[in-house]
Design a protein around this motif. Structure first.
Motif, short mmCIF file in Angstrom:
data_model
loop_
_atom_site.label_atom_id
_atom_site.label_comp_id
_atom_site.label_asym_id
_atom_site.label_seq_id
_atom_site.Cartn_x
_atom_site.Cartn_y
_atom_site.Cartn_z
N SER A 202 -12.67 12.76 11.66
CA SER A 202 -13.35 12.96 12.95
C SER A 202 -13.96 11.67 13.48
O SER A 202 -13.85 11.38 14.68
N ALA A 203 -14.63 10.92 12.59
CA ALA A 203 -15.38 9.74 13.04
C ALA A 203 -14.44 8.77 13.75
O ALA A 203 -13.42 8.38 13.21
N ALA A 204 -14.80 8.42 14.99
CA ALA A 204 -14.02 7.53 15.85
C ALA A 204 -12.67 8.10 16.26
O ALA A 204 -11.79 7.38 16.71
N ALA A 205 -12.49 9.41 16.11
CA ALA A 205 -11.23 10.05 16.51
C ALA A 205 -11.47 11.16 17.53
O ALA A 205 -10.69 11.32 18.47
N VAL A 206 -12.52 11.94 17.32
CA VAL A 206 -12.86 13.01 18.27
C VAL A 206 -14.36 12.99 18.54
O VAL A 206 -15.14 12.51 17.71
N ALA A 207 -14.76 13.53 19.68
CA ALA A 207 -16.19 13.60 20.01
C ALA A 207 -16.87 14.46 18.95
O ALA A 207 -16.43 15.56 18.66
N THR A 208 -17.93 13.91 18.34
CA THR A 208 -18.62 14.62 17.26
C THR A 208 -20.12 14.51 17.54
O THR A 208 -20.64 13.40 17.71
N LYS A 306 -7.95 8.79 25.22
CA LYS A 306 -6.66 8.15 25.00
C LYS A 306 -5.97 8.73 23.76
O LYS A 306 -4.75 8.93 23.75
N ALA A 307 -6.75 8.99 22.72
CA ALA A 307 -6.15 9.58 21.50
C ALA A 307 -5.46 10.90 21.86
O ALA A 307 -4.34 11.18 21.42
N LYS A 308 -6.12 11.71 22.66
CA LYS A 308 -5.54 13.00 23.05
C LYS A 308 -4.29 12.81 23.90
O LYS A 308 -3.30 13.52 23.75
#
Ligand SMILES: *Cc1c(COP(=O)(O)O)cnc(C)c1O
Length: 413
Positions: A202-208, A306-308
């Motif tokens: 999750s960290a630095a990949a999706v809003a957490t 951007k990841a999404k």
């Protein structure tokens, strides 16, 4: 692939506000790296920083470095920086040990905060180390700690008045499926249970948002999307409201209130430092700090968006160009409900991935038949997706993966 599609991908790269960040990484020019979710690549800043730590800090300062080079405060300083990426106010996150070890510490601490309860709820198919650590902990603690491993869809209802702690991975390592953090935290709070989140993917990949959703505890890796390097130290979060009462069993001197008094009795440090055990791994932590600093330069929302978009575009291209070639989506269809990676099953998943890696498209394989592809927004280009999908199509279409060379199993997949 159709010219129109390639032009479209090029236009997306041209308009990408994060495009310049790619230069900050050292990547071989002949590969498409789709495994930043497993091992993030090397930042140029990290290279510089590590040279400095070796030459100047360790080399010249020697033991003085603990005071002069800021080594002693690294665990909390880098913790606070990671906190900004996981929605945690300062003073609640530290960097130390591995995710597995930190999980043991926080779950033990959480269980001890609910002495009248013994049930730990977790998910079947959770990342293996999480299940193994819970197994080890429950054997160690005995009757007061029983692990209830539920199917994903049953997790919510399994959280009840007998539950001490819920241990879940926010973004599933294989499917990328996201658990609704706010709902689960709320459910646990209603019945008096505590929640431990594994944020490795999750960290630095999706809003957490740990603080805002009322999370209790969390752990996560430093070497995945945080790009801290192989075996980078991991992080631990504990909500400030738990600090006065929480005690973890690995009570080493770095978690002591006054380590340099050298007292015979253990007295836990105030605050998050009591989650520490021993000496900070300075080289690894320095590498992690350098790469986290790079992540903090960019707008987090832009990064997640951007990841999404990379992930959605890849999925669309696979549907368009690899239809009927034996791939089956293992991830949620909607990018809203998955993290920054996607998985597909293929009968010969291992061999196909080996073939892909040999052709420079690097993802990874997860048993029994999953091929996993990661989307790291800071260095991936939309046009890389073209290279990747084209290569996947060629391999599946020609069945070149049947070559025995690709069947050979390596120790690490
Ligand atoms: C990668 C990963 C880990 C790794 O744990 P280590 O202690 O670093 O080996 C743990 N949990 C999850 C969910 C992971 O994806």
């Amino acid at each position: 692939m159709a010219d129109g599609d390639i032009r479209h991908l090029q236009a997306l790269d041209d308009a990408d506000p994060l495009a310049a960040m790619r230069e900050r990484f050292l990547l071989p020019s002949d590969i498409v790296y789709m495994n930043g979710n497993s091992l993030g690549p090397l930042c140029r800043d990290t290279q510089t920083r590590i040279s400095r730590v070796i030459d100047t800090e360790w080399g010249q300062e020697l033991i003085r470095g603990w005071n002069t080079a800021g080594w002693y405060d690294m665990a909390v300083r880098i913790g606070d920086k990671i906190g900004r990426l996981i929605g945690a106010e300062p003073g609640q996150t530290v960097v130390s040990d591995s995710t597995s070890v930190n999980l043991f510490k926080v779950v033990a601490a959480a269980v001890a905060l609910r002495p009248e309860r013994s049930k730990i709820v977790t998910e079947a198919g959770n990342f293996p180390t999480d299940l193994y650590v819970l197994d080890g902990l429950s054997r160690y603690v005995g009757q007061d700690c029983k692990v209830d491993i539920c199917r994903r869809n049953d997790v919510f209802n399994a959280i009840d008045e007998q539950t001490a702690v819920v241990v879940l991975t926010h973004v599933h390592y294989m499917s990328g499926a996201i658990f609704p953090m706010a709902e689960i935290n709320l459910r646990a709070r209603e019945v008096g249970a505590l929640v431990v989140w594994d944020l490795s993917h999750s960290a630095a990949a999706v809003a957490t948002e740990l603080d805002a959703t009322g999370a209790d505890f969390a752990v996560g890796c430093g070497y995945k999307h945080l790009n801290g390097g192989p075996g980078a130290p991991a992080f631990t979060y504990a909500a400030a409201r738990h600090h006065p009462d929480m005690r973890q069993p690995l009570s080493g001197w770095f978690g002591h209130a006054k380590p340099f008094v050298f007292s015979d009795e253990f007295a836990p440090a105030d605050g998050i430092r009591r989650m520490l055990c021993g000496t900070t791994p300075v080289l690894g932590a320095s590498a992690l700090e350098a790469s986290v600093d790079v992540l903090l330069e960019v707008d987090a929302e832009e990064m997640y968006a951007k990841a999404k978009k990379l992930s959605r575009t890849f999925q669309e291209l696979i549907e368009q160009y690899c239809d009927g070639l034996g791939l089956r989506l293992l991830s949620p269809r909607d990018t809203q409900w998955r993290g920054a990676h996607i998985s597909y099953a293929h009968e010969q998943g291992y061999a196909v991935m080996q073939n892909l890696i040999a052709k420079g498209v690097i993802g990874d394989f997860r048993a029994p038949n999953g091929m996993r592809f990661g989307f790291s927004p800071l260095f991936m280009r939309y046009t890389d997706l073209h290279t990747a999908v084209q290569t996947i199509r060629e391999i599946l279409d020609s069945r070149s993966y049947l070559d025995p060379a690709y069947q050979q199993k390596h120790a690490v997949t």
